[in-house]
Design a protein around this motif. Structure first.
Motif, PDB file in Angstrom:
ATOM      1  N   GLY A  84      21.814 -34.247  15.397  1.00 38.49           N
ATOM      2  CA  GLY A  84      22.949 -34.764  14.886  1.00 38.49           C
ATOM      3  C   GLY A  84      22.838 -34.579  13.204  1.00 38.49           C
ATOM      4  O   GLY A  84      23.068 -35.746  12.630  1.00 38.49           O
ATOM      5  N   PHE A  85      22.499 -33.646  12.822  1.00 45.03           N
ATOM      6  CA  PHE A  85      22.766 -33.377  11.262  1.00 45.03           C
ATOM      7  C   PHE A  85      23.575 -31.909  11.131  1.00 45.03           C
ATOM      8  O   PHE A  85      23.942 -31.435  11.879  1.00 45.03           O
ATOM      9  CB  PHE A  85      21.250 -33.115  10.660  1.00 45.03           C
ATOM     10  CG  PHE A  85      20.700 -31.791  11.311  1.00 45.03           C
ATOM     11  CD1 PHE A  85      20.665 -30.681  10.488  1.00 45.03           C
ATOM     12  CD2 PHE A  85      19.827 -31.968  12.271  1.00 45.03           C
ATOM     13  CE1 PHE A  85      19.912 -29.571  10.983  1.00 45.03           C
ATOM     14  CE2 PHE A  85      19.209 -31.029  12.926  1.00 45.03           C
ATOM     15  CZ  PHE A  85      19.325 -29.629  12.108  1.00 45.03           C
ATOM     16  N   LYS A  86      23.776 -31.931   9.642  1.00 46.39           N
ATOM     17  CA  LYS A  86      24.920 -30.661   9.450  1.00 46.39           C
ATOM     18  C   LYS A  86      23.860 -30.182   8.419  1.00 46.39           C
ATOM     19  O   LYS A  86      22.936 -30.592   7.641  1.00 46.39           O
ATOM     20  CB  LYS A  86      25.898 -31.163   8.850  1.00 46.39           C
ATOM     21  CG  LYS A  86      26.946 -31.839   9.794  1.00 46.39           C
ATOM     22  CD  LYS A  86      28.451 -31.856   9.149  1.00 46.39           C
ATOM     23  CE  LYS A  86      29.098 -32.595  10.176  1.00 46.39           C
ATOM     24  NZ  LYS A  86      29.800 -31.859  11.298  1.00 46.39           N
ATOM     25  N   TRP A  87      23.901 -28.575   8.651  1.00 43.45           N
ATOM     26  CA  TRP A  87      23.206 -27.881   7.375  1.00 43.45           C
ATOM     27  C   TRP A  87      24.145 -26.687   7.035  1.00 43.45           C
ATOM     28  O   TRP A  87      25.038 -26.498   7.321  1.00 43.45           O
ATOM     29  CB  TRP A  87      21.953 -27.280   8.413  1.00 43.45           C
ATOM     30  CG  TRP A  87      22.269 -26.280   9.227  1.00 43.45           C
ATOM     31  CD1 TRP A  87      22.386 -26.621  10.520  1.00 43.45           C
ATOM     32  CD2 TRP A  87      22.266 -24.918   8.934  1.00 43.45           C
ATOM     33  NE1 TRP A  87      22.594 -25.305  11.422  1.00 43.45           N
ATOM     34  CE2 TRP A  87      22.252 -24.517  10.294  1.00 43.45           C
ATOM     35  CE3 TRP A  87      21.975 -24.073   8.104  1.00 43.45           C
ATOM     36  CZ2 TRP A  87      22.718 -23.244  10.750  1.00 43.45           C
ATOM     37  CZ3 TRP A  87      21.972 -22.635   8.381  1.00 43.45           C
ATOM     38  CH2 TRP A  87      22.317 -21.958   9.662  1.00 43.45           C
ATOM     39  N   GLN A  88      23.498 -26.414   5.764  1.00 36.47           N
ATOM     40  CA  GLN A  88      24.180 -25.546   5.114  1.00 36.47           C
ATOM     41  C   GLN A  88      23.271 -24.250   4.735  1.00 36.47           C
ATOM     42  O   GLN A  88      22.172 -24.380   4.322  1.00 36.47           O
ATOM     43  CB  GLN A  88      25.139 -25.884   3.931  1.00 36.47           C
ATOM     44  CG  GLN A  88      24.411 -26.229   2.691  1.00 36.47           C
ATOM     45  CD  GLN A  88      25.191 -26.793   1.663  1.00 36.47           C
ATOM     46  OE1 GLN A  88      26.061 -27.615   1.725  1.00 36.47           O
ATOM     47  NE2 GLN A  88      25.124 -26.118   0.323  1.00 36.47           N
ATOM     48  N   GLU A  89      23.738 -22.922   4.698  1.00 36.28           N
ATOM     49  CA  GLU A  89      23.080 -21.928   3.972  1.00 36.28           C
ATOM     50  C   GLU A  89      23.664 -21.311   2.748  1.00 36.28           C
ATOM     51  O   GLU A  89      24.857 -21.487   2.527  1.00 36.28           O
ATOM     52  CB  GLU A  89      23.349 -20.699   4.958  1.00 36.28           C
ATOM     53  CG  GLU A  89      22.549 -19.446   4.585  1.00 36.28           C
ATOM     54  CD  GLU A  89      22.970 -18.400   5.687  1.00 36.28           C
ATOM     55  OE1 GLU A  89      22.241 -17.384   5.534  1.00 36.28           O
ATOM     56  OE2 GLU A  89      23.707 -18.541   6.492  1.00 36.28           O
ATOM     57  N   VAL A  90      22.598 -21.081   1.867  1.00 33.13           N
ATOM     58  CA  VAL A  90      22.909 -20.694   0.393  1.00 33.13           C
ATOM     59  C   VAL A  90      22.374 -19.261   0.358  1.00 33.13           C
ATOM     60  O   VAL A  90      21.027 -18.977   0.612  1.00 33.13           O
ATOM     61  CB  VAL A  90      22.397 -21.644  -0.646  1.00 33.13           C
ATOM     62  CG1 VAL A  90      22.766 -21.039  -1.994  1.00 33.13           C
ATOM     63  CG2 VAL A  90      22.943 -22.971  -0.309  1.00 33.13           C
ATOM     64  N   ASP A  91      22.851 -18.414  -0.038  1.00 32.04           N
ATOM     65  CA  ASP A  91      22.572 -16.864  -0.281  1.00 32.04           C
ATOM     66  C   ASP A  91      21.956 -16.563  -1.514  1.00 32.04           C
ATOM     67  O   ASP A  91      22.797 -16.988  -2.611  1.00 32.04           O
ATOM     68  CB  ASP A  91      23.525 -15.947   0.256  1.00 32.04           C
ATOM     69  CG  ASP A  91      23.256 -14.391  -0.055  1.00 32.04           C
ATOM     70  OD1 ASP A  91      21.898 -14.132  -0.441  1.00 32.04           O
ATOM     71  OD2 ASP A  91      23.849 -13.545   0.218  1.00 32.04           O
ATOM     72  N   VAL A  92      20.644 -16.645  -1.547  1.00 41.04           N
ATOM     73  CA  VAL A  92      20.009 -16.717  -2.979  1.00 41.04           C
ATOM     74  C   VAL A  92      20.104 -15.355  -3.868  1.00 41.04           C
ATOM     75  O   VAL A  92      20.376 -15.577  -4.995  1.00 41.04           O
ATOM     76  CB  VAL A  92      18.423 -16.711  -2.795  1.00 41.04           C
ATOM     77  CG1 VAL A  92      17.825 -17.920  -2.272  1.00 41.04           C
ATOM     78  CG2 VAL A  92      17.883 -15.154  -2.237  1.00 41.04           C
ATOM     79  N   ASP A  93      20.969 -14.395  -3.122  1.00 45.98           N
ATOM     80  CA  ASP A  93      21.305 -13.159  -3.634  1.00 45.98           C
ATOM     81  C   ASP A  93      22.799 -13.232  -4.394  1.00 45.98           C
ATOM     82  O   ASP A  93      23.157 -12.662  -5.014  1.00 45.98           O
ATOM     83  CB  ASP A  93      21.510 -11.927  -2.994  1.00 45.98           C
ATOM     84  CG  ASP A  93      19.698 -11.580  -2.615  1.00 45.98           C
ATOM     85  OD1 ASP A  93      19.002 -11.748  -3.481  1.00 45.98           O
ATOM     86  OD2 ASP A  93      19.623 -10.952  -1.377  1.00 45.98           O
ATOM     87  N   SER A  94      23.487 -14.476  -4.076  1.00 47.69           N
ATOM     88  CA  SER A  94      24.708 -14.715  -4.492  1.00 47.69           C
ATOM     89  C   SER A  94      24.556 -15.292  -6.087  1.00 47.69           C
ATOM     90  O   SER A  94      25.679 -15.595  -6.724  1.00 47.69           O
ATOM     91  CB  SER A  94      25.498 -15.861  -3.686  1.00 47.69           C
ATOM     92  OG  SER A  94      25.012 -17.267  -3.867  1.00 47.69           O
ATOM     93  N   ASP A  95      23.515 -15.484  -6.669  1.00 43.00           N
ATOM     94  CA  ASP A  95      23.239 -16.135  -7.806  1.00 43.00           C
ATOM     95  C   ASP A  95      22.223 -15.728  -8.363  1.00 43.00           C
ATOM     96  O   ASP A  95      20.904 -15.764  -8.017  1.00 43.00           O
ATOM     97  CB  ASP A  95      23.365 -17.869  -7.752  1.00 43.00           C
ATOM     98  CG  ASP A  95      23.049 -18.409  -8.730  1.00 43.00           C
ATOM     99  OD1 ASP A  95      22.151 -18.804  -9.346  1.00 43.00           O
ATOM    100  OD2 ASP A  95      24.212 -19.036  -9.665  1.00 43.00           O
ATOM    101  N   GLU A  96      22.354 -15.118  -9.793  1.00 41.93           N
ATOM    102  CA  GLU A  96      21.142 -14.614 -10.417  1.00 41.93           C
ATOM    103  C   GLU A  96      20.037 -15.714 -10.661  1.00 41.93           C
ATOM    104  O   GLU A  96      18.782 -15.391 -10.521  1.00 41.93           O
ATOM    105  CB  GLU A  96      21.537 -14.066 -11.788  1.00 41.93           C
ATOM    106  CG  GLU A  96      20.336 -13.406 -12.452  1.00 41.93           C
ATOM    107  CD  GLU A  96      19.899 -12.052 -11.649  1.00 41.93           C
ATOM    108  OE1 GLU A  96      18.584 -11.851 -11.800  1.00 41.93           O
ATOM    109  OE2 GLU A  96      20.532 -11.449 -10.962  1.00 41.93           O
ATOM    110  N   GLN A  97      20.331 -16.896 -10.787  1.00 42.13           N
ATOM    111  CA  GLN A  97      19.230 -18.010 -11.070  1.00 42.13           C
ATOM    112  C   GLN A  97      18.509 -18.171  -9.755  1.00 42.13           C
ATOM    113  O   GLN A  97      17.285 -18.190  -9.843  1.00 42.13           O
ATOM    114  CB  GLN A  97      19.769 -19.284 -11.734  1.00 42.13           C
ATOM    115  CG  GLN A  97      18.800 -20.029 -12.191  1.00 42.13           C
ATOM    116  CD  GLN A  97      19.373 -21.571 -12.718  1.00 42.13           C
ATOM    117  OE1 GLN A  97      20.469 -21.449 -12.983  1.00 42.13           O
ATOM    118  NE2 GLN A  97      18.447 -22.114 -13.216  1.00 42.13           N
ATOM    119  N   LEU A  98      19.346 -18.266  -8.762  1.00 36.59           N
ATOM    120  CA  LEU A  98      18.706 -18.577  -7.456  1.00 36.59           C
ATOM    121  C   LEU A  98      17.839 -17.286  -7.005  1.00 36.59           C
ATOM    122  O   LEU A  98      16.498 -17.421  -6.292  1.00 36.59           O
ATOM    123  CB  LEU A  98      19.450 -18.866  -6.351  1.00 36.59           C
ATOM    124  CG  LEU A  98      20.161 -20.162  -6.456  1.00 36.59           C
ATOM    125  CD1 LEU A  98      21.432 -20.220  -5.416  1.00 36.59           C
ATOM    126  CD2 LEU A  98      19.416 -21.364  -6.425  1.00 36.59           C
TER     127      LEU A  98
END
Length: 81
Positions: A33-47
């Motif tokens: 029962g949790f929610k998660w999200q994905e962040v694409d590191v290639d979508s942001d130069e700093q990441l």
């Protein structure tokens, strides 16, 4: 009563380890029962600079919990704490 638990996975396309972690999160989400999200590191130069080749990285409630691989039992323990 569902607690607010935030899970974020930093990943990139074409990453085999990322796919394994995302499959585990999808499976565990149904039971824990949790929610998660994905962040694409290639979508942001700093990441991209921050994580370079250190993906996937999983954060639970803003704290770095796993890098490269994720143990499902350990994930559930950290999620509950």
């Amino acid at each position: 009563m569902e607690q607010h638990r935030q899970v974020v996975v930093y990943s990139r396309k074409g990453c085999h380890l990322c796919e394994i972690v995302k499959e585990s999160l999808t499976k565990l989400q149904r039971h824990a029962g949790f929610k998660w999200q994905e962040v694409d590191v290639d979508s942001d130069e700093q990441l991209r600079r921050l994580y370079t080749d250190e993906v996937p990285v999983v954060f639970i409630n803003g704290r770095k919990a796993f890098k490269y691989r994720m143990d499902e039992h350990e994930f559930l323990r950290k999620l509950a704490s």
